[in-house]
Write a protein that holds these residues in place. Structure first.
Motif, PDB file in Angstrom:
ATOM      1  N   ILE A  33     -82.897 -16.751 -45.715  1.00 64.25           N
ATOM      2  CA  ILE A  33     -81.816 -16.866 -46.488  1.00 64.25           C
ATOM      3  C   ILE A  33     -80.535 -16.463 -46.205  1.00 64.25           C
ATOM      4  O   ILE A  33     -79.091 -16.826 -47.035  1.00 64.25           O
ATOM      5  CB  ILE A  33     -82.291 -15.351 -47.151  1.00 64.25           C
ATOM      6  N   THR A  56     -72.291 -13.514 -46.744  1.00 61.67           N
ATOM      7  CA  THR A  56     -71.972 -14.139 -47.937  1.00 61.67           C
ATOM      8  C   THR A  56     -70.939 -13.668 -48.660  1.00 61.67           C
ATOM      9  O   THR A  56     -69.811 -13.267 -48.203  1.00 61.67           O
ATOM     10  CB  THR A  56     -73.034 -14.034 -49.286  1.00 61.67           C
ATOM     11  N   LYS A  71     -71.805  -8.141 -47.405  1.00 64.72           N
ATOM     12  CA  LYS A  71     -72.669  -7.464 -45.901  1.00 64.72           C
ATOM     13  C   LYS A  71     -74.224  -7.516 -46.847  1.00 64.72           C
ATOM     14  O   LYS A  71     -73.666  -7.075 -47.953  1.00 64.72           O
ATOM     15  CB  LYS A  71     -72.015  -6.797 -45.743  1.00 64.72           C
ATOM     16  N   HIS A  72     -74.813  -8.176 -45.760  1.00 65.07           N
ATOM     17  CA  HIS A  72     -76.354  -7.436 -46.550  1.00 65.07           C
ATOM     18  C   HIS A  72     -77.265  -7.380 -45.311  1.00 65.07           C
ATOM     19  O   HIS A  72     -77.117  -8.212 -43.975  1.00 65.07           O
ATOM     20  CB  HIS A  72     -76.889  -9.211 -46.861  1.00 65.07           C
ATOM     21  N   VAL A  73     -78.021  -6.283 -45.880  1.00 68.15           N
ATOM     22  CA  VAL A  73     -79.153  -5.998 -44.756  1.00 68.15           C
ATOM     23  C   VAL A  73     -80.560  -5.851 -45.175  1.00 68.15           C
ATOM     24  O   VAL A  73     -80.963  -5.639 -45.786  1.00 68.15           O
ATOM     25  CB  VAL A  73     -78.951  -4.285 -44.033  1.00 68.15           C
ATOM     26  N   GLU A  92     -84.476  -5.452 -43.754  1.00 69.74           N
ATOM     27  CA  GLU A  92     -84.785  -4.857 -42.924  1.00 69.74           C
ATOM     28  C   GLU A  92     -86.787  -4.521 -43.630  1.00 69.74           C
ATOM     29  O   GLU A  92     -86.923  -4.251 -44.912  1.00 69.74           O
ATOM     30  CB  GLU A  92     -84.543  -3.185 -42.971  1.00 69.74           C
ATOM     31  N   TYR A  93     -86.834  -4.362 -42.455  1.00 65.19           N
ATOM     32  CA  TYR A  93     -88.903  -4.630 -42.465  1.00 65.19           C
ATOM     33  C   TYR A  93     -89.454  -3.545 -40.965  1.00 65.19           C
ATOM     34  O   TYR A  93     -89.205  -3.943 -40.133  1.00 65.19           O
ATOM     35  CB  TYR A  93     -89.297  -5.891 -42.611  1.00 65.19           C
ATOM     36  N   LEU A 136     -95.751 -11.377 -58.834  1.00 60.80           N
ATOM     37  CA  LEU A 136     -94.446 -11.499 -58.461  1.00 60.80           C
ATOM     38  C   LEU A 136     -93.874  -9.956 -59.297  1.00 60.80           C
ATOM     39  O   LEU A 136     -92.621 -10.494 -58.682  1.00 60.80           O
ATOM     40  CB  LEU A 136     -94.480 -12.550 -59.376  1.00 60.80           C
ATOM     41  N   GLU A 160     -72.953 -20.261 -51.484  1.00 59.82           N
ATOM     42  CA  GLU A 160     -73.529 -20.149 -50.221  1.00 59.82           C
ATOM     43  C   GLU A 160     -74.192 -21.160 -49.969  1.00 59.82           C
ATOM     44  O   GLU A 160     -74.633 -21.542 -48.505  1.00 59.82           O
ATOM     45  CB  GLU A 160     -75.120 -18.932 -50.698  1.00 59.82           C
ATOM     46  N   PRO A 213     -88.385 -10.714 -59.345  1.00 60.48           N
ATOM     47  CA  PRO A 213     -89.363 -11.499 -58.357  1.00 60.48           C
ATOM     48  C   PRO A 213     -88.361 -12.186 -57.014  1.00 60.48           C
ATOM     49  O   PRO A 213     -87.436 -12.531 -57.770  1.00 60.48           O
ATOM     50  CB  PRO A 213     -90.556 -12.119 -59.727  1.00 60.48           C
ATOM     51  N   MET A 255     -88.532 -12.468 -52.473  1.00 60.45           N
ATOM     52  CA  MET A 255     -88.449 -11.397 -51.530  1.00 60.45           C
ATOM     53  C   MET A 255     -89.080 -10.015 -52.104  1.00 60.45           C
ATOM     54  O   MET A 255     -90.172  -9.552 -50.959  1.00 60.45           O
ATOM     55  CB  MET A 255     -87.038 -11.023 -50.705  1.00 60.45           C
ATOM     56  N   TYR A 281     -89.864  -2.494 -46.549  1.00 64.33           N
ATOM     57  CA  TYR A 281     -89.091  -3.901 -46.332  1.00 64.33           C
ATOM     58  C   TYR A 281     -88.263  -3.026 -47.675  1.00 64.33           C
ATOM     59  O   TYR A 281     -87.975  -2.412 -48.575  1.00 64.33           O
ATOM     60  CB  TYR A 281     -89.927  -5.211 -47.465  1.00 64.33           C
ATOM     61  N   ASN A 282     -86.901  -3.256 -47.184  1.00 62.32           N
ATOM     62  CA  ASN A 282     -85.709  -3.042 -47.503  1.00 62.32           C
ATOM     63  C   ASN A 282     -84.880  -3.543 -47.536  1.00 62.32           C
ATOM     64  O   ASN A 282     -83.607  -4.669 -46.675  1.00 62.32           O
ATOM     65  CB  ASN A 282     -85.159  -2.011 -47.105  1.00 62.32           C
ATOM     66  N   LEU A 283     -84.123  -3.686 -48.654  1.00 62.33           N
ATOM     67  CA  LEU A 283     -82.376  -4.277 -48.719  1.00 62.33           C
ATOM     68  C   LEU A 283     -81.179  -3.535 -49.166  1.00 62.33           C
ATOM     69  O   LEU A 283     -81.500  -2.645 -50.027  1.00 62.33           O
ATOM     70  CB  LEU A 283     -82.510  -5.899 -50.113  1.00 62.33           C
ATOM     71  N   LYS A 284     -80.248  -4.367 -48.368  1.00 64.33           N
ATOM     72  CA  LYS A 284     -78.993  -3.659 -48.598  1.00 64.33           C
ATOM     73  C   LYS A 284     -78.363  -4.911 -49.347  1.00 64.33           C
ATOM     74  O   LYS A 284     -77.850  -4.889 -48.108  1.00 64.33           O
ATOM     75  CB  LYS A 284     -78.456  -2.473 -47.520  1.00 64.33           C
ATOM     76  N   LEU A 285     -77.510  -4.585 -49.940  1.00 66.28           N
ATOM     77  CA  LEU A 285     -76.863  -5.638 -50.432  1.00 66.28           C
ATOM     78  C   LEU A 285     -75.590  -5.759 -51.015  1.00 66.28           C
ATOM     79  O   LEU A 285     -75.238  -4.585 -52.463  1.00 66.28           O
ATOM     80  CB  LEU A 285     -76.955  -6.743 -51.477  1.00 66.28           C
ATOM     81  N   ASP A 286     -74.441  -5.688 -50.541  1.00 65.34           N
ATOM     82  CA  ASP A 286     -73.416  -6.070 -50.954  1.00 65.34           C
ATOM     83  C   ASP A 286     -72.775  -6.449 -52.612  1.00 65.34           C
ATOM     84  O   ASP A 286     -72.260  -6.327 -53.308  1.00 65.34           O
ATOM     85  CB  ASP A 286     -72.277  -6.259 -50.191  1.00 65.34           C
ATOM     86  N   SER A 287     -73.144  -8.357 -52.311  1.00 64.38           N
ATOM     87  CA  SER A 287     -73.481  -8.975 -54.088  1.00 64.38           C
ATOM     88  C   SER A 287     -74.834  -9.186 -54.127  1.00 64.38           C
ATOM     89  O   SER A 287     -75.184 -10.412 -53.382  1.00 64.38           O
ATOM     90  CB  SER A 287     -73.105  -9.783 -53.651  1.00 64.38           C
ATOM     91  N   GLU A 296     -74.929 -12.647 -54.826  1.00 63.07           N
ATOM     92  CA  GLU A 296     -74.785 -13.924 -54.108  1.00 63.07           C
ATOM     93  C   GLU A 296     -75.894 -14.096 -52.881  1.00 63.07           C
ATOM     94  O   GLU A 296     -76.682 -14.518 -52.214  1.00 63.07           O
ATOM     95  CB  GLU A 296     -73.338 -13.783 -52.938  1.00 63.07           C
ATOM     96  N   PHE A 297     -76.559 -12.395 -53.439  1.00 58.02           N
ATOM     97  CA  PHE A 297     -77.947 -12.621 -52.337  1.00 58.02           C
ATOM     98  C   PHE A 297     -78.782 -13.363 -53.228  1.00 58.02           C
ATOM     99  O   PHE A 297     -79.961 -14.287 -52.203  1.00 58.02           O
ATOM    100  CB  PHE A 297     -78.060 -11.055 -52.264  1.00 58.02           C
ATOM    101  N   SER A 332     -78.736 -16.980 -52.660  1.00 52.24           N
ATOM    102  CA  SER A 332     -78.723 -17.648 -51.007  1.00 52.24           C
ATOM    103  C   SER A 332     -80.395 -17.332 -50.765  1.00 52.24           C
ATOM    104  O   SER A 332     -80.638 -18.577 -49.730  1.00 52.24           O
ATOM    105  CB  SER A 332     -78.411 -16.409 -49.610  1.00 52.24           C
ATOM    106  N   VAL A 333     -81.580 -17.099 -51.831  1.00 55.07           N
ATOM    107  CA  VAL A 333     -82.945 -16.815 -51.574  1.00 55.07           C
ATOM    108  C   VAL A 333     -82.956 -18.219 -52.947  1.00 55.07           C
ATOM    109  O   VAL A 333     -84.433 -19.580 -52.099  1.00 55.07           O
ATOM    110  CB  VAL A 333     -83.582 -16.575 -52.294  1.00 55.07           C
TER     111      VAL A 333
END
Lengths: 328, 328
Positions: free
Chosen positions: A138, A259, A266-268, A270-271, A328, B20, B125, B127, B271-277, B280-281, B284-285
């Motif tokens: 990703i 991206t 920026k993207h983070v 975490e698992y 889903l 991307e 839906p 990740m 599972y966690n996500l911290k997304l600036d955009s 764009e994320f 990317s997927v």
């Protein structure tokens, strides 16, 4: 018809497979195989036979898959490639550096026998590997971080128990909170070994042992402890048995990346896992992948696989329709 | 040869795909398709043609896949099934309740045309769904929790902009920290809608508007706000443009469950996500799954797929050997 599962070995991981198989109604434990005298082994599940491993060649019609629960150092490099000639097999081989050669050996055996094998399954390697792979696909531009713990490291616990004067001991690997926070912030820190984890040892000493010498030997042990901030606690046998019997573990996988046309976002990802029982969780992962291995073999897909090769839907007892409608 | 990618649409998500694609050296943007006059659209990538969607039937030899970037409400239910007759396609259809019927329609089109399609790809839906599936397979006895935010909800932002007297507005969905901590503790809390998320609105009001009336109308809006603790801030247009231009988002997927003969061990998968955009994320997927779709089509696997059907290794430009050596 339920998937007929056999277990080879009867250590912590095997007992985890035995307990967790009950949570999968489409599976049935049909036998446990040991290198010892089968009469000497009493398992927890009534009505399930215990065999010597010598019987494995005779029972190939009675099992759909063998979960091989040996150790990675000496057992699995021999067992998995050998038993893949007779059965569909799955293991938790975790010596990262030797995975490619283990894969090749098992692949050759399984392909020649039209069997399907899956190696290096569990949480690391396993679910952590999967999360590294997804996150790398990703976010092609980014950094990976893996932390382990808080939890019991078997290898480090074994190492401290070999120190003279140590009667019993357990080692916990602990990720450093400030390092986790630095990674979560997306600042892409460069972290040394010492900055990522600390090590905490709980020791029951032999009577009259030189405690200062034990502590010094542990803290200076190369590879295991010398590169870490290590704390050593001497406790009573009673306290040890009361507070340190569990095999808890866990850890964190991060990928941070950027991206945007100018890399401005920026993207983070975490698992993380927090596990009361490392062997029971590992067993739980093995069992859903065992389901996939049996299905792949029925579809004629033979040879050796890893978690990277398995479509997630193959792990579930639910149909594609049910998965799409509910998950889903 | 690089995978030749086309983009249908040119909103936020499409511009994310455009930015991307540059991070995936095995892919090449070969065209953008719009319903408008192509001459009216200037894209950021030099040398890439812009076409009217009317040209799609004529250019089937020039693209390996179309990334369809329309909206889920009205665009995608028509577009994806239509364009799957011409191209391999991927979309981010996110109306959860209508996924089964969208799947059936796209599957029929794609199969008839020997094309491969993948729907409902992104992070939720996408990740998040994958993490729900993996965690459910590993821990059959347990509870699922999904939290969104902190981030911008487009639907809620649209809703507040429709209130009389509102010139501009943005809504942030915020997970409640104490609820996250209760889930992380493994205590399996039952959480109401109000306990899981709060909503925060930043409003630029029309001159002379009745601020109290705006706040009341927002807070009492059924479905969108009435079941939540909502905060409304009135700010200047300057502050709005300075501080609220981004489309950040994120969220958390948890499964907590038990193992052991007596269910005595608890486990937490997060599972966690911290997304600036967000766009764009999501893009990317979509792009790594676009790679998989093209590969599946080359392998003769046609019809509609979801993230559940794709083996993780298919997403990566690396070979199986490389993945096993470096990521397992």
């Amino acid at each position: 018809m339920a998937i007929r599962v056999g277990i080879i070995g009867y250590g912590n991981l095997a007992r985890g497979v035995e307990s967790e198989i009950r949570r999968n109604p489409d599976m049935k434990l049909c036998g446990v195989f040991t290198r010892r005298d089968p009469a000497s082994l009493t398992i927890k599940t009534e009505g399930v036979p215990v065999y010597n491993v010598d019987k494995l060649p005779e029972l190939t019609n009675d099992f759909d898959i063998m979960v091989i629960c040996g150790g990675s150092a000496t057992d699995l490099p021999k067992q998995t490639k050998e038993y893949a000639k007779l059965y569909n097999v799955i293991d938790s081989f975790d010596t990262h550096a030797n995975i490619p050669q283990h894969f090749e050996a098992v692949d050759a055996s399984a392909k020649a026998a039209n069997k399907t094998a899956l190696i290096s399954c569990g949480w690391d390697p396993g679910m952590f590997s999967l999360n590294r792979l997804y996150a790398n696909c990703i976010l092609p531009e980014g950094n990976d971080y893996t932390f382990w713990g808080k939890g019991v490291s078997q290898g480090h616990s074994d190492a401290i128990r070999r120190v003279a004067g140590v009667k019993n001991g357990k080692q916990y690997t602990i990720p450093v909170d400030s390092a986790l926070e630095a990674v979560r912030s997306g600042s892409n820190p460069e972290l040394t070994t010492r900055q990522k984890h600390t090590r905490e040892c709980f020791i029951v000493a032999e009577e009259g042992a030189d405690l200062a010498a034990i502590e010094k030997e542990i803290k200076e042990m190369p590879n295991y402890f010398a590169d870490y901030d290590t704390t050593v606690h001497f406790i009573s046998e009673e306290e040890f048995n009361r507070d340190h019997a569990r095999l808890n573990h866990g850890g964190f996988v991060f990928r941070t990346g950027t991206t945007g046309f100018d890399g401005e976002n920026k993207h983070v990802i975490e698992y993380n896992l927090k596990l009361d029982s490392n062997p029971e969780f590992t067993a739980s992962v093995l069992l859903c992948y065992a389901r996939a291995v049996v299905r792949l073999n029925e579809m004629g897909q033979t040879g050796c696989k890893t978690v990277f090769d398995i479509a997630p839907a193959m792990l579930s007892p639910l149909s594609g329709e049910e998965l799409r409608a509910h998950l889903l």
